[in-house]
Structure formats: C-alpha cells, structure tokens
Write a protein that holds these residues in place. Structure first.
Motif, short mmCIF file in Angstrom:
data_model
loop_
_atom_site.label_atom_id
_atom_site.label_comp_id
_atom_site.label_asym_id
_atom_site.label_seq_id
_atom_site.Cartn_x
_atom_site.Cartn_y
_atom_site.Cartn_z
N UNK A 168 0.86 -1.18 0.00
CA UNK A 168 0.00 0.00 0.00
C UNK A 168 0.90 1.23 0.00
N UNK A 169 0.58 2.20 -0.86
CA UNK A 169 1.42 3.39 -0.97
C UNK A 169 0.55 4.64 -0.85
N UNK A 170 1.16 5.72 -0.40
CA UNK A 170 0.44 6.98 -0.22
C UNK A 170 0.24 7.65 -1.57
N UNK A 171 -1.04 7.90 -1.91
CA UNK A 171 -1.35 8.54 -3.19
C UNK A 171 -1.39 10.05 -3.06
N UNK A 172 -1.13 10.73 -4.16
CA UNK A 172 -1.14 12.19 -4.12
C UNK A 172 -2.55 12.77 -4.14
N UNK A 173 -3.52 11.92 -4.50
CA UNK A 173 -4.91 12.39 -4.57
C UNK A 173 -5.81 11.33 -3.96
N UNK A 174 -6.75 11.74 -3.08
CA UNK A 174 -7.74 10.81 -2.55
C UNK A 174 -9.09 11.53 -2.56
N UNK A 212 -9.08 15.03 -3.70
CA UNK A 212 -8.38 16.11 -2.99
C UNK A 212 -6.88 15.83 -3.01
N UNK A 213 -6.08 16.83 -3.39
CA UNK A 213 -4.62 16.64 -3.40
C UNK A 213 -4.10 16.42 -1.98
N UNK A 214 -3.35 15.34 -1.80
CA UNK A 214 -2.83 14.96 -0.48
C UNK A 214 -1.35 15.30 -0.41
N UNK A 215 -0.94 15.90 0.70
CA UNK A 215 0.48 16.22 0.85
C UNK A 215 1.19 15.20 1.74
N UNK A 216 0.43 14.50 2.58
CA UNK A 216 1.05 13.50 3.45
C UNK A 216 0.00 12.87 4.34
N UNK A 217 0.38 11.81 5.00
CA UNK A 217 -0.54 11.08 5.87
C UNK A 217 0.15 10.77 7.19
N UNK A 243 -5.21 4.08 12.09
CA UNK A 243 -5.98 5.20 11.54
C UNK A 243 -5.05 6.11 10.77
N UNK A 244 -5.65 6.83 9.81
CA UNK A 244 -4.82 7.75 9.06
C UNK A 244 -5.48 9.11 8.92
N UNK A 245 -4.64 10.12 9.11
CA UNK A 245 -5.08 11.51 8.97
C UNK A 245 -4.44 12.05 7.71
N UNK A 246 -5.28 12.40 6.74
CA UNK A 246 -4.75 12.94 5.49
C UNK A 246 -4.62 14.45 5.59
N UNK A 247 -3.48 14.94 5.11
CA UNK A 247 -3.24 16.38 5.04
C UNK A 247 -3.37 16.82 3.59
N UNK A 248 -4.11 17.90 3.37
CA UNK A 248 -4.36 18.36 2.00
C UNK A 248 -3.57 19.63 1.70
N UNK A 249 -3.49 19.91 0.38
CA UNK A 249 -2.72 21.07 -0.08
C UNK A 249 -3.21 22.36 0.56
#
Lengths: 80, 155, 155, 80
Positions: B40-46, B49-54, B129-135
């Motif tokens: 599983x890899x961190x995607x740039x978009x979920x 929404x553009x994702x900067x990190x998790x 759990x994961x917290x997504x950070x957006x642009x």
C-alpha cells in the motif's frame, strides 16, 4: 472508581485527550463504559455503537470489564 | 526470532521505512513456488483532494495481535502458507509504502488468495488510523465507513 | 526506454537474475495506492519428485510479443494500470525467481486482479518451456496439459 | 520449396533439431505445413493438433503461410 479508557485518532480529538477517566461501578460491561462516556465532554460526538477493545481484543457490548483491564475505544479503522 | 532468519508468521508495526526485499526474503523457501506481495502506498490524490502527506496512528499492541490473528487464520486455511505483514506508522509522504504483505506457498492460487484476504482483513479490523493532510492545509481522519462525509475534519 | 525511468508496460525476457526492486520501482508512481507483485520461484519438489534445477527455454520474440499483448489487454480493462512483467530463461536453481509481475493501480482491487490475470495469462500462452532435472538424473519437459504422464522424458 | 520451421523444447528433441526444412508447395496453410512435417522423422511424435505460430503470433490451421514467414511449432507452454 474510575476506569482509564484509551482514545485514538478522531476519538482522541473529540475528547481532547489520549486517555479519559470514566466513572463506573465495577464489575460492569462494555456498554456501561460507553454509556458513562457519553456524559463526559466530547462523548456526544461518539457514534451510536462505537467499537471497544478489552485487553487488545474487540469486545461485545455485554462483555464484562474488570478492574485492571485495558479498555480502548476503536474509531473506524483505516489502515492499509 | 529464535536464531532462524525469520520466525513466521512475521507480523510487525514499524516507524521506519519498510524493507520490502527483507519481507520477501522472510517468506522465501525451497518449498515455495509462488510469492504474492501487496504494497500500500500513499497517493497524491484521494477522493479528488490533493494529499500532501498522511499521519498513521495505531493502537500498537492490539494491531500486532490482530495481524497475528489474521496470519494464523490464513495459515489454518492454507497449510504451508508463509506470511509476513508489516504496517508503518508515523508521518508518510506521497509514494511511501504504508503496508507490505508477502504470502508464499507451493502454489500460486493459495499465495494470491491469501495475499488478497490478508489486506482486506487488515483494512477491516487492524486498529490503525490515518489523517490525510491536504494542499489547502486542511486535514481529515479517514473514515472508510463514511467516505462521502468524513467524521472529523478541521482546518 | 525513452529517457524516463521506465516505459510502461514494461515486458522483458532476461537471462540474468531478476531485480524485483527495480520492477516495483518501475510501476511506482504518485498516483498509485496499491502495488501487487507475483514472483514465481523454483521449488525443490514438483509432483513429488525432488528437483535439482530447471532449464527455461523460450521463443523470445514471440514471448515478448505475447507478454506485451497481455499487458495491453490488462491496461485496456483497468485504465491507469501500471504493469511490468519479466521472465527469466536459462538454468535456474531451487529458490531462483523465474518470473516477476508487478501491477500498480490507484486502488487495490484492480492491482490484485490484474496481477492474478497476468500470471494466469502468461502461463496459458507465453511460449516458454521448462525442463526439470531430478535428483536421480532424469529430466522432463513439463507439460501442464498432461501432468500425470509427461510427453517427453528420458534419463 | 522447403520452409524452415522453428522447433523448441520437446519438439526440438523429437526431431533432433532446432529447425527442420519442411517440403511444401507455396502458398499453403498452417495445416499443410503440419501435415508435411508428419512425414519427417520425428513427426510421428507430434500431437494431433500442435500449436503453430506464424510471424510470432498463434495461427489457426487454415491460416495462410507465405514464403518468408517465420513459422514455429509451439509445444504445450510451461512458463511461470
């Protein structure tokens, strides 16, 4: 007595803490612990039936909780 | 670990980058004919929404216990299965590997089926759990049970 | 290769050990959330006979063409799929990786389904053959259409 | 004329060669090539309907074969 309950992720945000001291009368059930948590500030944000773990295993609402058990509320999981 | 290269099933939580080659090596064996691996890899978009990190957070002792339970169930269903699963916690960037599962078996069907079952089970019940950070600076705890309207979101 | 790290789909026949990490790197991308990988390895026992090694032979230009066809079909079914598949030829020892397939996609179901389809299709139609050598000195061209009584066998 | 046909694996063993020169009259079909091969020593070991490739693609028995085509007999594949 009070039972320390571990919180994670959105539930930790809801209560503003990683652990909350929950007033309960021992012995009690998982459902009793959840019910008591609804009276604590932040508890109003809990869903109708939050998942609970006792001693690192998912526990049903009628499962017994004893002093010394490690109790945690489990938000919807999102691993992977 | 008991002196062998790896005691199986191998389940672990790590806060460091995952060594995929080591995971594959752990399940390799002369009796194995097929190794199926999931990353599983961190995607740039979920959800558009553009994702900067998790940030990944876990209830570590319970997460390890649930992963062990999944591994034991899979070995019971497919005797001889050699399985390793590891999940990374902490702050990950786009492209980072968050989870790796390797399933080795004499035959390819059990290897592939077990791999698929492992990731589905992990996502369903391992307390991570994961917290997504957006642009735009916002963040959300991802709630797969309610992806249209995340439970907690704030700027 | 056209200057990018890897032109996809990547299909190849090699006579050298397969670099699995390079294959995974080739399909990795910021838009990818799941990478499913299949490795075929030489087993020490097949059909209850101890195997000492395998010679893989291929009709190379046709094998590459068939692999390319498989990859194209999978990309058509799952748009956005990033796929790399490589098969090794020559003399392999027990434990060696004979084939590696990596399928990356935004979501895990297409990634895993495509990986599974790729190995099944490869085994069904890519013109590659294997001759198993046994401990007693005998050898057989493996015939999956007739595994109970191999077509050609001699000491 | 003779058409060179490529052989692999068990078929190469059957004919004792990697290539066999097959006498055919052009133009012909894949089936004609296979039929002609049955008269060559080793041809008796071929199955009833061996797979054939023309120019690196599987070809049906009625497919046309022309001079210059690369023709190969494909034993049951066993990759992976």
């Amino acid at each position: 007595m009070t039972l320390p309950v571990l919180l994670f992720a959105s539930y930790a945000d809801a209560f503003g803490a990683r652990t909350v001291a929950v007033p309960v009368t021992m012995p009690c059930t998982v459902a009793d612990v959840v019910l008591a948590m609804r009276s604590i500030p932040g508890g109003e944000k809990l869903p109708a039936r939050p998942l609970v773990a006792v001693n690192h295993a998912y526990a049903k609402p009628d499962a017994r909780v004893s002093a010394g058990d490690e109790v945690a509320l489990i938000p919807p999981v999102a691993g992977g | 670990m008991t002196g062998q290269p790896a005691t199986l099933p191998l389940v672990a939580i790590t806060h460091e980058p995952i060594d995929v080659a080591a995971l594959i090596a752990a399940v390799s064996h002369a009796r194995v004919g097929a190794i199926s691996t999931f990353l599983g890899t961190v995607r740039e978009v979920n959800d558009h929404r553009p994702v900067t990190g998790i940030d990944y957070e876990g209830y570590e002792p319970m997460a390890v216990r649930e992963m062990q339970g999944i591994a034991d169930e899979l070995v019971e269903e497919w005797p001889g299965l050699r399985i390793a699963m590891i999940h990374r916690l902490g702050t990950l960037q786009v492209g980072d590997v968050s989870v790796a599962i390797a399933c080795a078996h004499a035959r390819r069907a059990p290897s592939a089926d077990a791999m698929r079952r492992a990731i589905e089970s992990l996502k369903a019940r391992v307390p991570i759990w994961k917290r997504e950070h957006y642009v735009d600076g916002e963040w959300t705890w991802v709630d797969p049970t309610n992806s249209a309207a995340p439970m907690a979101s704030q700027s």
